[in-house]
Design a protein around this motif. Sequence first.
Motif, PDB file in Angstrom:
ATOM      1  N   ARG A  83      13.615  19.898  43.966  1.00  0.00           N
ATOM      2  CA  ARG A  83      14.870  19.991  43.175  1.00  0.00           C
ATOM      3  C   ARG A  83      14.833  18.978  41.952  1.00  0.00           C
ATOM      4  O   ARG A  83      15.410  19.672  41.028  1.00  0.00           O
ATOM      5  N   SER A  90      23.270  22.049  37.940  1.00  0.00           N
ATOM      6  CA  SER A  90      22.311  21.190  37.338  1.00  0.00           C
ATOM      7  C   SER A  90      22.653  20.050  36.512  1.00  0.00           C
ATOM      8  O   SER A  90      23.768  20.378  35.879  1.00  0.00           O
ATOM      9  N   ASN A 124      18.402  19.921  39.722  1.00  0.00           N
ATOM     10  CA  ASN A 124      18.674  21.514  39.774  1.00  0.00           C
ATOM     11  C   ASN A 124      19.023  21.535  41.443  1.00  0.00           C
ATOM     12  O   ASN A 124      18.741  20.803  42.039  1.00  0.00           O
ATOM     13  N   ASN A 125      19.862  22.747  41.596  1.00  0.00           N
ATOM     14  CA  ASN A 125      20.151  22.848  43.066  1.00  0.00           C
ATOM     15  C   ASN A 125      20.841  21.736  43.663  1.00  0.00           C
ATOM     16  O   ASN A 125      20.875  21.356  44.737  1.00  0.00           O
ATOM     17  N   GLN A 140      15.826  15.638  35.766  1.00  0.00           N
ATOM     18  CA  GLN A 140      16.324  16.919  35.718  1.00  0.00           C
ATOM     19  C   GLN A 140      16.705  17.285  37.167  1.00  0.00           C
ATOM     20  O   GLN A 140      15.680  17.225  38.061  1.00  0.00           O
ATOM     21  N   ARG A 190      20.910  16.955  33.710  1.00  0.00           N
ATOM     22  CA  ARG A 190      19.682  16.070  33.284  1.00  0.00           C
ATOM     23  C   ARG A 190      20.270  14.554  32.947  1.00  0.00           C
ATOM     24  O   ARG A 190      21.286  14.485  32.105  1.00  0.00           O
TER      25      ARG A 190
END
Length: 128
Positions: free
Chosen positions: A66, A17, A83-84, A81, A19
């Motif tokens: 995601r 991940s 993720n994955n 953000q 950000r």
Amino acid sequence: QVRLVESGGDSVQSVGSLRLSCVSSGYFYGDFCLGWFRQAPGKEREGVAVVDRAGTITYADSVKGRFTLSREYTKGTLYLQMNNLNPEDTAMYYCATRAPFYCRSGAPIGRDFEYTNWGQGLQVTVSS
């Protein structure tokens, strides 16, 4: 003069991940639609997510579920953000303000020519 400065790019492994942040200045933050774009080597720049003045967010199909876009009005900051992450997410990422003519409630992300002010971009690299 509108100024956008991104931060948070890095190299991560798959399913990791990150950000990203985009700090804006030089205009009233709530007046603009804001978006995130990315450009992978040898590919056209593509929209990732956009938020309109009312706060409605639209995502590209490739990142739905995601990535999460958010904005913090008090700080004039836009976030992404992620993720994955997977190697297909490797690209330069940019934040941008959308020209008022295209800044309609719930509008699709659109093409990059609809966006008039751009940050310098930052690199996100995802390894398998």
